[in-house]
Design a protein around this motif. Structure first.
Motif, mmCIF file in Angstrom:
data_model
loop_
_atom_site.group_PDB
_atom_site.id
_atom_site.type_symbol
_atom_site.label_atom_id
_atom_site.label_comp_id
_atom_site.label_asym_id
_atom_site.label_seq_id
_atom_site.Cartn_x
_atom_site.Cartn_y
_atom_site.Cartn_z
ATOM 1 N N GLY C 194 -14.791 -0.650 -50.819
ATOM 2 C CA GLY C 194 -14.561 -2.075 -50.370
ATOM 3 C C GLY C 194 -14.868 -2.318 -49.036
ATOM 4 N N LEU C 195 -14.072 -1.700 -48.328
ATOM 5 C CA LEU C 195 -14.066 -2.039 -46.686
ATOM 6 C C LEU C 195 -15.047 -1.087 -45.823
ATOM 7 N N ARG C 196 -15.727 -0.169 -46.645
ATOM 8 C CA ARG C 196 -16.611 0.812 -46.125
ATOM 9 C C ARG C 196 -17.529 0.109 -45.029
ATOM 10 N N ALA C 197 -18.395 -0.796 -45.972
ATOM 11 C CA ALA C 197 -19.398 -1.466 -44.844
ATOM 12 C C ALA C 197 -19.353 -2.948 -44.847
ATOM 13 N N ALA C 198 -18.318 -3.603 -45.590
ATOM 14 C CA ALA C 198 -17.968 -4.946 -45.368
ATOM 15 C C ALA C 198 -17.755 -5.569 -44.080
ATOM 16 N N SER C 199 -18.284 -6.596 -43.778
ATOM 17 C CA SER C 199 -18.008 -7.090 -42.899
ATOM 18 C C SER C 199 -16.815 -8.255 -42.903
ATOM 19 N N ARG C 200 -16.526 -8.725 -44.106
ATOM 20 C CA ARG C 200 -15.319 -9.708 -44.248
ATOM 21 C C ARG C 200 -14.694 -9.456 -45.515
ATOM 22 N N ALA C 201 -13.209 -9.593 -45.713
ATOM 23 C CA ALA C 201 -12.644 -9.223 -46.520
ATOM 24 C C ALA C 201 -11.927 -10.350 -47.110
ATOM 25 N N ILE C 202 -11.743 -10.685 -48.589
ATOM 26 C CA ILE C 202 -11.144 -11.848 -49.079
ATOM 27 C C ILE C 202 -10.060 -11.281 -50.136
ATOM 28 N N ILE C 203 -9.041 -12.011 -50.290
ATOM 29 C CA ILE C 203 -8.064 -11.655 -51.258
ATOM 30 C C ILE C 203 -8.027 -12.963 -52.124
ATOM 31 N N ILE C 204 -8.321 -12.623 -53.400
ATOM 32 C CA ILE C 204 -8.082 -13.819 -54.302
ATOM 33 C C ILE C 204 -6.867 -13.488 -55.206
ATOM 34 N N ASP C 205 -6.144 -14.576 -55.548
ATOM 35 C CA ASP C 205 -4.751 -14.399 -56.475
ATOM 36 C C ASP C 205 -4.770 -15.631 -56.977
ATOM 37 N N ARG C 206 -4.484 -15.541 -58.343
ATOM 38 C CA ARG C 206 -4.303 -16.596 -59.282
ATOM 39 C C ARG C 206 -5.499 -17.709 -59.075
ATOM 40 N N GLY C 207 -6.755 -17.231 -58.758
ATOM 41 C CA GLY C 207 -7.605 -18.203 -58.943
ATOM 42 C C GLY C 207 -7.787 -18.974 -57.432
ATOM 43 N N LYS C 208 -7.174 -18.384 -56.462
ATOM 44 C CA LYS C 208 -7.516 -19.017 -55.141
ATOM 45 C C LYS C 208 -7.766 -17.890 -54.090
ATOM 46 N N ILE C 209 -8.013 -18.481 -52.923
ATOM 47 C CA ILE C 209 -8.215 -17.493 -51.781
ATOM 48 C C ILE C 209 -7.023 -17.632 -51.134
ATOM 49 N N VAL C 210 -6.366 -16.437 -50.821
ATOM 50 C CA VAL C 210 -4.930 -16.349 -50.530
ATOM 51 C C VAL C 210 -5.155 -15.463 -48.801
ATOM 52 N N PHE C 211 -6.318 -14.976 -48.746
ATOM 53 C CA PHE C 211 -6.337 -14.126 -47.371
ATOM 54 C C PHE C 211 -7.823 -14.084 -47.054
ATOM 55 N N THR C 212 -8.190 -14.319 -45.926
ATOM 56 C CA THR C 212 -9.424 -13.924 -45.207
ATOM 57 C C THR C 212 -9.451 -13.274 -44.060
ATOM 58 N N GLY C 213 -9.989 -12.272 -43.702
ATOM 59 C CA GLY C 213 -9.995 -11.517 -42.509
ATOM 60 C C GLY C 213 -11.055 -10.448 -42.331
ATOM 61 N N ASP C 214 -11.201 -10.323 -41.113
ATOM 62 C CA ASP C 214 -12.386 -9.169 -40.692
ATOM 63 C C ASP C 214 -11.988 -7.754 -41.504
ATOM 64 N N ALA C 215 -13.056 -7.324 -42.004
ATOM 65 C CA ALA C 215 -12.900 -6.254 -42.781
ATOM 66 C C ALA C 215 -12.553 -4.709 -41.867
#
Lengths: 224, 221, 234
Positions: C194-215
């Motif tokens: 997932g992080l290999r080429a990504a520019s941004r990473a997002i974690i979704i939990d229980r239907g909501k975005i709980v984290f956004t960060g630079d990959a």
């Protein structure tokens, strides 16, 4: 409170109707006592068409709003449709045996009601195999719509067959209708109408409770 | 139009490769005709009166087999989802599937119909063509409603069984009208035929339109 | 904006799959969505692909409102999931030709042949897909997604069941897509892929975005491992 009034009114009108059907209304000259079954049979038949109409309203309501309460409305209409049409077919058969001879005559009205009954039953069978409430509502609404559109086309085709193959017809009303007979029919129409309204209200409430139980089950499962 | 022909072409290529749909419809249709010959063997009535009923029982039940096969192919590997991803409207998708279902049913019927003529000692004359024309209309009616009903039944655990339960009651007008029209042609008394053709045409128009409009509710999650 | 979602909600009966997701993805971005099973990432992706209608909320793909012009939006989307949506009885060429016609792809035959070469299926191009291994199947799936040259590529657990060779092919095609200016949204369990080429990473939990960060930020890695261990993000 309102419900209680409705229940009491239903009970009173049912008892009155029973009294009038068996004791007040005169014995019909041609068909004898068997004719008395029509006082119940005809209102039941009308309730069947009312159910079809109410199901259509439920379907349209669901398509417009996507609200599950319209799905419950449609389901209730179909449930009463099956009950009332089946009762009507049985009473019709009980009448047909002494008057026409056979238990079952494929006349236009009977055939149409039977097909309508089958559509309602198919609607229920479909629902019972769709566990997800949202999907159940959506797909049974599609089927309900297609099924209710079918009613007038069905009516037309069955009516055409019967006009092209005429058969012995004894009109359901029998010979002349006396004022007492008319009054009895009115009272039993009222009684069946009130019963329909009462059952509709109760069935709708049950559907709501069923949905809540379903929800609680899911919540419990999710927490295990 | 382009997407419709793509769907039809794709279905034909698949059918040519696995031959599932037409073979099963054909076999079933012939078997129904044969069984009815046994059932009515000892009854001494005019063939022209009974035959149309047997023909349409064969057609309408065979059609259900075909519809089940046709949808099974789209459900396999979730291909239906692939179709839903394509930039075509749900209505176009519906019409495409109706067209290919209709074509397959007609191919099977084109073989069942001559056998029907032979089994019932009828003649290959103008009447045969007239019955074929009625078969076209009736089959289009069955395909129009069967295509949407088969997508509905595909969502249940007992898909193959659910389809006839849903379909037979709704196709009563098609069956009545087709049987009556066929009977009028075979008995030569065609005074009432136009009203049957109107019923068939009306059914087709009403259900093609209604299904075209609500097909998205039948396929989308 | 390649994708703009405003307060997307989706409920299945009483189950809330998405409880309001607002997300903006710029053109050319490579976004990785993480989350455990049932967190809602697949539902979000399916809504973005117009396969599932949201209960509530607005969604724009390349500026096109999905509710108003779904067909136009779909034309710009390529969606690959664990299922490849290919017909087992058709050959790769027939499959691609069919989908190419649905999308109205120009110079279809040329495009098909170059794609089949790219995913390394030249020698199997005329065999029915039925006989393919999972890896070959998924390669053809990738070709199907790229066929109509989509500007937004949605990938739902694309690495599942792939052999090392197929993973390389997929990664290579994703890199090319990125350098061609395409937007990619990918869901996966596999942090490294997932992080290999990504520019941004997002974690979704229980239907909501709980984290956004630079990959590429190590903090994203920490957030993910903490989420996996204790179920919450920092």
């Amino acid at each position: 409170m309102k419900l209680k009034v409705l229940a009491i009114l239903t009970l009173v009108s049912m008892l009155t109707a029973l009294y009038m059907i068996f004791l007040y209304a005169p014995r019909e000259a041609l068909q004898g006592d068997a004719q008395r079954i029509f006082y119940i049979h005809v209102p039941l038949a009308i309730s069947g068409y009312v159910s079809a109409f109410l199901l259509l309203i439920g379907v349209i309501g669901f398509f417009r709003t996507g609200d599950l309460k319209w799905d419950r409305f449609g389901e209730t209409a179909a449930a009463l449709g099956v009950t009332f049409i089946s009762a009507q077919l049985i009473t019709g058969s009980l009448w047909s045996r002494p008057i026409w001879g056979p238990w079952w005559v494929w006349d236009a009205r009977t055939t149409l009601q039977l097909v309508l009954d089958l559509i309602f039953i198919a609607y229920f069978m479909l629902r019972s195999y769709l566990p997800d409430p949202q999907k159940r509502a959506k797909l049974s609404a599609v089927f309900g719509l297609l099924g209710m559109i079918d009613v007038p086309i069905n009516y037309l085709s069955i009516y055409l067959v019967r006009t092209q193959h005429p058969q012995a017809v004894v009109s359901p009303g029998g010979g002349g209708v006396s004022p007492e007979m008319g009054l009895t029919l009115t009272v039993s129409f009222t009684a069946v109408g009130l019963l329909y309204a009462y059952l509709f209200n109760r069935r709708l409430a049950i559907a709501k409770v069923e949905e809540e139980v379903d929800y609680l089950e899911q919540v419990v499962l999710a927490h295990e | 139009m382009k997407s419709m022909s793509a769907i039809i072409f794709k279905d034909i290529v698949i059918e040519m490769r696995n031959k599932e749909s037409i073979t099963s419809m054909l076999m079933f249709g012939v078997l129904v005709l044969v069984v009815f010959q046994f059932a009515f063997e000892t009854i001494n009535v005019e063939r022209g009166l009974l035959a149309p009923g047997t023909l349409w029982v064969a057609f309408s039940f065979a059609a259900i087999l075909g519809l089940n096969r046709s949808l099974a192919m789209e459900i396999d590997n979730d291909c239906l989802q692939g179709l839903l991803l394509a930039p075509i409207s749900r209505g176009e998708l519906y019409l495409g599937k109706v067209a290919s279902n209709f074509i397959f049913m007609m191919i099977a019927e084109a073989i069942v119909l001559p056998l029907f003529v032979v089994f019932n000692n009828l003649d290959f004359n103008l009447k045969f063509l007239e019955v074929a024309a009625i078969a076209c209309l009736g089959t289009l009616g069955i395909a129009s409603i069967g295509t949407i009903l088969s997508t509905i039944s595909a969502n249940t655990r007992i898909k193959e069984v659910m389809l006839p339960v849903l379909q037979i009651p709704l196709t009563v007008p098609v069956i009545i009208a087709s049987v009556e029209a066929t009977r009028e042609v075979l008995t030569g008394d065609t005074r009432g035929i136009s009203s049957w053709l109107y019923v068939l045409a009306g059914f087709i128009i009403v259900y093609l339109t209604a299904s075209y409009l609500v097909f998205e509710f039948a396929v989308e999650e | 904006m390649a994708l703009e979602s405003e307060d997307i909600r989706k409920t299945f009966g009483y189950f809330t799959a998405l409880g309001g997701v607002t997300l903006k993805v710029k053109r050319g971005e490579f976004l990785a969505l993480f989350g455990r099973n049932g967190a809602g990432k697949t539902t979000f992706l399916k809504i973005a692909a117009t396969l599932v209608k949201p209960t509530q909320g607005r969604l724009r793909i390349e500026g096109i409102d999905v509710r108003e012009q779904p067909e136009e939006a779909r034309r710009r989307i390529g969606f690959l999931s664990h299922n490849t949506y290919l017909y087992r009885d058709l050959t790769p060429i027939e499959n691609l030709r069919f989908f190419g016609r649905l999308y109205g792809v120009q110079d279809l035959d040329e495009r098909i042949h170059s794609l089949i070469d790219r995913v390394g299926l030249q020698r199997r191009a005329s065999d029915p897909v039925r006989s393919f291994s999972r890896g070959l199947h998924q390669r053809l799936g990738v070709a199907r997604v790229m066929l109509h040259d989509p500007s937004l590529i949605l990938l739902d657990e694309p690495y599942t069941g792939l052999d090392a060779n197929a993973v390389d092919t997929l990664n290579q095609m994703l890199d090319e897509a990125i350098s061609a200016g395409k937007t990619i949204i990918l869901t996966t369990h596999d942090l490294e892929q997932g992080l290999r080429a990504a520019s941004r990473a997002i974690i979704i939990d229980r239907g909501k975005i709980v984290f956004t960060g630079d990959a590429r930020d190590p903090a994203t890695r920490d957030a993910y491992s903490q989420y996996i261990r204790v179920g919450v993000t920092p």
